[in-house]
Design a protein around this motif. Sequence first.
Motif, PDB file in Angstrom:
ATOM      1  N   THR A  26       0.839  -1.083   0.055  1.00  0.00           N
ATOM      2  CA  THR A  26      -0.208   0.078   0.026  1.00  0.00           C
ATOM      3  C   THR A  26       0.900   1.338  -0.110  1.00  0.00           C
ATOM      4  O   THR A  26       0.634   2.192  -0.883  1.00  0.00           O
ATOM      5  CB  THR A  26      -0.908   0.128   1.114  1.00  0.00           C
ATOM      6  N   PRO A  27       1.847   1.585   0.684  1.00  0.00           N
ATOM      7  CA  PRO A  27       2.806   2.585   0.790  1.00  0.00           C
ATOM      8  C   PRO A  27       3.475   2.886  -0.703  1.00  0.00           C
ATOM      9  O   PRO A  27       3.597   3.597  -1.125  1.00  0.00           O
ATOM     10  CB  PRO A  27       3.792   2.589   1.836  1.00  0.00           C
ATOM     11  N   ILE A  28       3.775   1.621  -1.167  1.00  0.00           N
ATOM     12  CA  ILE A  28       4.345   1.831  -2.349  1.00  0.00           C
ATOM     13  C   ILE A  28       3.450   2.192  -3.593  1.00  0.00           C
ATOM     14  O   ILE A  28       3.643   3.213  -4.213  1.00  0.00           O
ATOM     15  CB  ILE A  28       4.804   0.406  -2.921  1.00  0.00           C
ATOM     16  N   ALA A  32       3.656   5.794  -5.685  1.00  0.00           N
ATOM     17  CA  ALA A  32       3.555   5.884  -7.274  1.00  0.00           C
ATOM     18  C   ALA A  32       2.306   6.805  -7.664  1.00  0.00           C
ATOM     19  O   ALA A  32       2.568   7.349  -8.630  1.00  0.00           O
ATOM     20  CB  ALA A  32       3.339   4.339  -7.685  1.00  0.00           C
ATOM     21  N   ALA A  33       1.233   6.780  -6.970  1.00  0.00           N
ATOM     22  CA  ALA A  33       0.132   7.667  -7.483  1.00  0.00           C
ATOM     23  C   ALA A  33       0.422   9.100  -7.114  1.00  0.00           C
ATOM     24  O   ALA A  33       0.155  10.077  -7.809  1.00  0.00           O
ATOM     25  CB  ALA A  33      -1.161   7.202  -6.475  1.00  0.00           C
ATOM     26  N   GLY A  34       1.001   9.299  -6.008  1.00  0.00           N
ATOM     27  CA  GLY A  34       1.476  10.777  -5.798  1.00  0.00           C
ATOM     28  C   GLY A  34       2.368  11.232  -6.768  1.00  0.00           C
ATOM     29  O   GLY A  34       2.362  12.224  -7.497  1.00  0.00           O
ATOM     30  N   ALA A  36       2.466  10.050  -9.791  1.00  0.00           N
ATOM     31  CA  ALA A  36       1.697  10.222 -11.042  1.00  0.00           C
ATOM     32  C   ALA A  36       1.008  11.422 -11.159  1.00  0.00           C
ATOM     33  O   ALA A  36       0.868  12.391 -12.139  1.00  0.00           O
ATOM     34  CB  ALA A  36       0.975   9.197 -11.150  1.00  0.00           C
ATOM     35  N   VAL A  37       0.596  12.079 -10.121  1.00  0.00           N
ATOM     36  CA  VAL A  37      -0.150  13.398  -9.812  1.00  0.00           C
ATOM     37  C   VAL A  37       0.600  14.507  -9.984  1.00  0.00           C
ATOM     38  O   VAL A  37       0.447  15.336 -10.905  1.00  0.00           O
ATOM     39  CB  VAL A  37      -0.872  13.344  -8.480  1.00  0.00           C
ATOM     40  N   ILE A  38       1.982  14.355  -9.484  1.00  0.00           N
ATOM     41  CA  ILE A  38       2.953  15.360  -9.706  1.00  0.00           C
ATOM     42  C   ILE A  38       3.444  15.541 -11.014  1.00  0.00           C
ATOM     43  O   ILE A  38       3.293  16.622 -11.661  1.00  0.00           O
ATOM     44  CB  ILE A  38       4.133  15.503  -8.603  1.00  0.00           C
ATOM     45  N   VAL A  39       3.750  14.443 -11.749  1.00  0.00           N
ATOM     46  CA  VAL A  39       4.179  14.425 -13.162  1.00  0.00           C
ATOM     47  C   VAL A  39       2.781  15.001 -13.983  1.00  0.00           C
ATOM     48  O   VAL A  39       3.090  15.724 -15.094  1.00  0.00           O
ATOM     49  CB  VAL A  39       4.601  13.037 -13.695  1.00  0.00           C
ATOM     50  N   ALA A  40       1.691  14.598 -13.838  1.00  0.00           N
ATOM     51  CA  ALA A  40       0.406  14.782 -14.631  1.00  0.00           C
ATOM     52  C   ALA A  40       0.378  16.477 -14.552  1.00  0.00           C
ATOM     53  O   ALA A  40      -0.243  17.225 -15.376  1.00  0.00           O
ATOM     54  CB  ALA A  40      -0.654  14.164 -14.082  1.00  0.00           C
TER      55      ALA A  40
END
Length: 67
Positions: A26-28, A32-34, A36-40
């Motif tokens: 879950t932390p991994i 990864a989701a965080g 992705a949000v920053i890159v997006a």
Amino acid sequence: MRRHPVIWSLIAAYLLLVGLWSAAATPIALVAAGLAVIVAAIPGPALLAIAAIVWLRHRPATKTATA
């Protein structure tokens, strides 16, 4: 009839692995989701410019020809 302790310890290890895998992953997944949000949030041309700057600063040194 006596059961082998190795079999029971393998079963216990399997159950721990299966039971704890989701909690460990879950932390991994959140990181990864965080990312992705920053890159997006950063526009594509800005990412390309940043990549070009990083490559120019860290490109491998070229060897000069010696005669």
